[in-house]
Design a protein around this motif. Structure first.
Motif, PDB file in Angstrom:
ATOM      1  N   ALA A  13      36.077  41.372  36.398  1.00  0.00           N
ATOM      2  CA  ALA A  13      34.828  42.114  36.215  1.00  0.00           C
ATOM      3  C   ALA A  13      35.127  43.523  35.734  1.00  0.00           C
ATOM      4  O   ALA A  13      36.201  44.076  36.000  1.00  0.00           O
ATOM      5  N   ARG A  14      34.194  44.108  35.017  1.00  0.00           N
ATOM      6  CA  ARG A  14      34.318  45.517  34.658  1.00  0.00           C
ATOM      7  C   ARG A  14      34.342  46.363  35.933  1.00  0.00           C
ATOM      8  O   ARG A  14      33.792  45.965  36.965  1.00  0.00           O
ATOM      9  N   LYS A  15      34.958  47.526  35.850  1.00  0.00           N
ATOM     10  CA  LYS A  15      35.097  48.355  37.044  1.00  0.00           C
ATOM     11  C   LYS A  15      33.748  48.725  37.642  1.00  0.00           C
ATOM     12  O   LYS A  15      33.567  48.689  38.858  1.00  0.00           O
ATOM     13  N   ASP A  16      32.759  49.082  36.801  1.00  0.00           N
ATOM     14  CA  ASP A  16      31.459  49.474  37.344  1.00  0.00           C
ATOM     15  C   ASP A  16      30.782  48.317  38.064  1.00  0.00           C
ATOM     16  O   ASP A  16      30.145  48.506  39.112  1.00  0.00           O
ATOM     17  N   LEU A  17      30.955  47.104  37.565  1.00  0.00           N
ATOM     18  CA  LEU A  17      30.365  45.943  38.227  1.00  0.00           C
ATOM     19  C   LEU A  17      31.120  45.628  39.516  1.00  0.00           C
ATOM     20  O   LEU A  17      30.505  45.292  40.536  1.00  0.00           O
ATOM     21  N   LEU A  18      32.438  45.757  39.500  1.00  0.00           N
ATOM     22  CA  LEU A  18      33.219  45.514  40.710  1.00  0.00           C
ATOM     23  C   LEU A  18      32.783  46.461  41.821  1.00  0.00           C
ATOM     24  O   LEU A  18      32.626  46.046  42.984  1.00  0.00           O
ATOM     25  N   LEU A  19      32.579  47.728  41.506  1.00  0.00           N
ATOM     26  CA  LEU A  19      32.133  48.693  42.514  1.00  0.00           C
ATOM     27  C   LEU A  19      30.765  48.314  43.068  1.00  0.00           C
ATOM     28  O   LEU A  19      30.506  48.451  44.264  1.00  0.00           O
ATOM     29  N   LYS A  20      29.898  47.833  42.211  1.00  0.00           N
ATOM     30  CA  LYS A  20      28.575  47.410  42.664  1.00  0.00           C
ATOM     31  C   LYS A  20      28.681  46.196  43.582  1.00  0.00           C
ATOM     32  O   LYS A  20      27.967  46.086  44.586  1.00  0.00           O
ATOM     33  N   ILE A  21      29.589  45.288  43.269  1.00  0.00           N
ATOM     34  CA  ILE A  21      29.749  44.075  44.075  1.00  0.00           C
ATOM     35  C   ILE A  21      30.199  44.411  45.487  1.00  0.00           C
ATOM     36  O   ILE A  21      29.621  43.951  46.468  1.00  0.00           O
ATOM     37  N   VAL A  22      31.260  45.225  45.616  1.00  0.00           N
ATOM     38  CA  VAL A  22      31.819  45.482  46.953  1.00  0.00           C
ATOM     39  C   VAL A  22      30.976  46.460  47.760  1.00  0.00           C
ATOM     40  O   VAL A  22      31.033  46.478  48.986  1.00  0.00           O
ATOM     41  N   GLY A  23      30.199  47.312  47.092  1.00  0.00           N
ATOM     42  CA  GLY A  23      29.253  48.159  47.808  1.00  0.00           C
ATOM     43  C   GLY A  23      29.796  49.481  48.296  1.00  0.00           C
ATOM     44  O   GLY A  23      29.148  50.162  49.101  1.00  0.00           O
ATOM     45  N   PHE A  24      30.983  49.898  47.852  1.00  0.00           N
ATOM     46  CA  PHE A  24      31.514  51.218  48.203  1.00  0.00           C
ATOM     47  C   PHE A  24      32.534  51.610  47.141  1.00  0.00           C
ATOM     48  O   PHE A  24      33.035  50.748  46.407  1.00  0.00           O
ATOM     49  N   PRO A  25      32.858  52.898  47.033  1.00  0.00           N
ATOM     50  CA  PRO A  25      33.841  53.326  46.021  1.00  0.00           C
ATOM     51  C   PRO A  25      35.179  52.636  46.239  1.00  0.00           C
ATOM     52  O   PRO A  25      35.792  52.755  47.292  1.00  0.00           O
ATOM     53  N   PHE A  26      35.617  51.896  45.252  1.00  0.00           N
ATOM     54  CA  PHE A  26      36.837  51.100  45.376  1.00  0.00           C
ATOM     55  C   PHE A  26      37.685  51.327  44.136  1.00  0.00           C
ATOM     56  O   PHE A  26      37.251  51.069  43.027  1.00  0.00           O
ATOM     57  N   HIS A  27      38.898  51.835  44.339  1.00  0.00           N
ATOM     58  CA  HIS A  27      39.724  52.214  43.201  1.00  0.00           C
ATOM     59  C   HIS A  27      41.114  51.584  43.283  1.00  0.00           C
ATOM     60  O   HIS A  27      42.081  52.159  42.808  1.00  0.00           O
ATOM     61  N   ARG A  28      41.198  50.415  43.887  1.00  0.00           N
ATOM     62  CA  ARG A  28      42.512  49.808  44.086  1.00  0.00           C
ATOM     63  C   ARG A  28      42.777  48.616  43.167  1.00  0.00           C
ATOM     64  O   ARG A  28      43.766  47.931  43.331  1.00  0.00           O
ATOM     65  N   GLY A  29      41.869  48.344  42.259  1.00  0.00           N
ATOM     66  CA  GLY A  29      42.162  47.395  41.196  1.00  0.00           C
ATOM     67  C   GLY A  29      41.942  45.932  41.475  1.00  0.00           C
ATOM     68  O   GLY A  29      41.685  45.154  40.564  1.00  0.00           O
ATOM     69  N   ALA A  30      42.081  45.494  42.732  1.00  0.00           N
ATOM     70  CA  ALA A  30      41.993  44.060  43.024  1.00  0.00           C
ATOM     71  C   ALA A  30      41.597  43.844  44.470  1.00  0.00           C
ATOM     72  O   ALA A  30      41.870  44.671  45.356  1.00  0.00           O
ATOM     73  N   LEU A  31      40.956  42.716  44.710  1.00  0.00           N
ATOM     74  CA  LEU A  31      40.670  42.215  46.051  1.00  0.00           C
ATOM     75  C   LEU A  31      40.963  40.723  46.054  1.00  0.00           C
ATOM     76  O   LEU A  31      40.977  40.081  45.001  1.00  0.00           O
ATOM     77  N   ALA A  32      41.174  40.187  47.238  1.00  0.00           N
ATOM     78  CA  ALA A  32      41.387  38.745  47.349  1.00  0.00           C
ATOM     79  C   ALA A  32      40.780  38.249  48.648  1.00  0.00           C
ATOM     80  O   ALA A  32      40.756  38.969  49.655  1.00  0.00           O
ATOM     81  N   VAL A  33      40.299  37.035  48.621  1.00  0.00           N
ATOM     82  CA  VAL A  33      39.785  36.388  49.821  1.00  0.00           C
ATOM     83  C   VAL A  33      40.816  35.382  50.319  1.00  0.00           C
ATOM     84  O   VAL A  33      41.278  34.524  49.563  1.00  0.00           O
ATOM     85  N   GLY A  34      41.197  35.521  51.583  1.00  0.00           N
ATOM     86  CA  GLY A  34      42.097  34.573  52.219  1.00  0.00           C
ATOM     87  C   GLY A  34      41.361  33.747  53.249  1.00  0.00           C
ATOM     88  O   GLY A  34      40.295  34.137  53.730  1.00  0.00           O
ATOM     89  N   ARG A  35      41.930  32.618  53.599  1.00  0.00           N
ATOM     90  CA  ARG A  35      41.316  31.747  54.593  1.00  0.00           C
ATOM     91  C   ARG A  35      42.077  31.856  55.907  1.00  0.00           C
ATOM     92  O   ARG A  35      43.300  31.789  55.936  1.00  0.00           O
ATOM     93  N   ARG A  36      41.320  32.027  56.988  1.00  0.00           N
ATOM     94  CA  ARG A  36      41.924  32.080  58.318  1.00  0.00           C
ATOM     95  C   ARG A  36      42.358  30.682  58.739  1.00  0.00           C
ATOM     96  O   ARG A  36      41.558  29.746  58.692  1.00  0.00           O
ATOM     97  N   PRO A  37      43.587  30.530  59.169  1.00  0.00           N
ATOM     98  CA  PRO A  37      44.014  29.221  59.668  1.00  0.00           C
ATOM     99  C   PRO A  37      43.490  29.003  61.085  1.00  0.00           C
ATOM    100  O   PRO A  37      43.037  29.947  61.752  1.00  0.00           O
ATOM    101  N   PRO A  38      43.554  27.782  61.593  1.00  0.00           N
ATOM    102  CA  PRO A  38      43.190  27.548  63.000  1.00  0.00           C
ATOM    103  C   PRO A  38      44.089  28.385  63.903  1.00  0.00           C
ATOM    104  O   PRO A  38      45.250  28.645  63.592  1.00  0.00           O
TER     105      PRO A  38
END
Length: 273
Positions: free
Chosen positions: A74-99
């Motif tokens: 995503a473009r940086k401006d859209l990424l900031l809108k998605i996460v909902g706060f100023p974010f300048h670290r370039g990437a995020l990832a979703v992990g799954r919690r194991p049992p």
């Protein structure tokens, strides 16, 4: 595989939306923030559900993830809108919690992997600040701790704050949340031969520099405000304290953990530098 995101309400990035105002605990997911944590999540035993990156980092993470994880761009401006706060670290990832693992399973796994009788554990009955928890995991990873045992009232190691402060230590040091800490500590002593030491603020306790550690050793760090509770302290075989200047009454729990674990690591050969 790269997938372009052009809309804030795209269902593919629902887990990233409005992170400031929500948690993912009930969804069995967690979020790693930043380039370093995203890379470390991909390298860890945890399952990566997806990655969301700015355009400038798309090719790097496409190569790292291969075909196994979708990489949303995503473009940086859209990424900031998605996460909902100023974010300048370039990437995020979703992990799954194991049992949630059992204590015996974690210890048996560590014993088989290292091929040694040596065991180093950290016990945290009630750490309530994510920053302290993250710092303790970071120190544990640095000094070769094999596992961390959490009491039922300790905060979540996979919260965004704890994970970020740990610099990925939460992803590499196995942890168990105990439903009955007294029972599990008793089992560590009787079934696993672990000698328990308590980190205390007590001028009458022996100084940490004099500590000696058995082949199987665990150190208990108490709550940020009132230390190790009497019930837990009664199960500890030894107590050690960090001597401080007279006008200083305590150290941050995460800092104290780093000092303790460094001292413990001295009795453990071949700790990676």
């Amino acid at each position: 595989m790269l997938e372009l995101i052009t809309s804030w309400d795209d269902p593919r990035i629902a887990a990233y939306r409005n992170l400031r105002d929500r948690t993912l605990r009930g969804e069995s997911l967690f979020v790693a923030e930043g380039l370093i944590l995203t890379r470390r999540l991909l390298e860890s035993p945890y399952e990566t559900e997806s990655i969301l990156v700015e355009e400038g980092f798309a090719q790097e993470f496409e190569q790292l993830a291969g075909d196994r994880v979708p990489v949303y761009v995503a473009r940086k401006d859209l990424l900031l809108k998605i996460v909902g706060f100023p974010f300048h670290r370039g990437a995020l990832a979703v992990g799954r919690r194991p049992p949630s693992p059992k204590l015996d399973d974690v210890l048996e796994g560590q014993a088989s992997r290292q091929g040694s009788d040596r065991l180093r554990l950290v016990i945290l009955p009630e750490v309530t600040k994510p920053e302290n928890l993250g710092l303790t995991f970071r120190a544990a990873a640095a000094f070769g701790v094999h596992a961390i045992v959490l009491g039922s009232r300790s905060c979540d190691p996979l919260s965004r704050r704890a994970l970020r402060v740990s610099m990925g230590g939460v992803l590499t040091v196995p942890f168990v949340r105990s439903e009955d800490l007294r029972r599990d500590l008793s089992a560590l002593k009787s079934d696993w031969g672990v000698e328990l030491s308590a980190a205390v603020l007590d001028k009458d306790a022996p100084p940490l520099a004099e500590a000696h550690w058995s082949t199987r050793a665990g150190v208990v760090f108490g709550n940020e405000f009132y230390g190790v509770g009497k019930d837990t302290l009664s199960l500890c075989d030894r107590r050690w304290t960090i001597p401080m200047a007279p006008d200083v009454d305590s150290l941050n729990l995460g800092v104290a953990a780093g000092i303790f674990l460094y001292e413990m690591s001295k009795s453990q050969p071949n700790v990676a530098s």
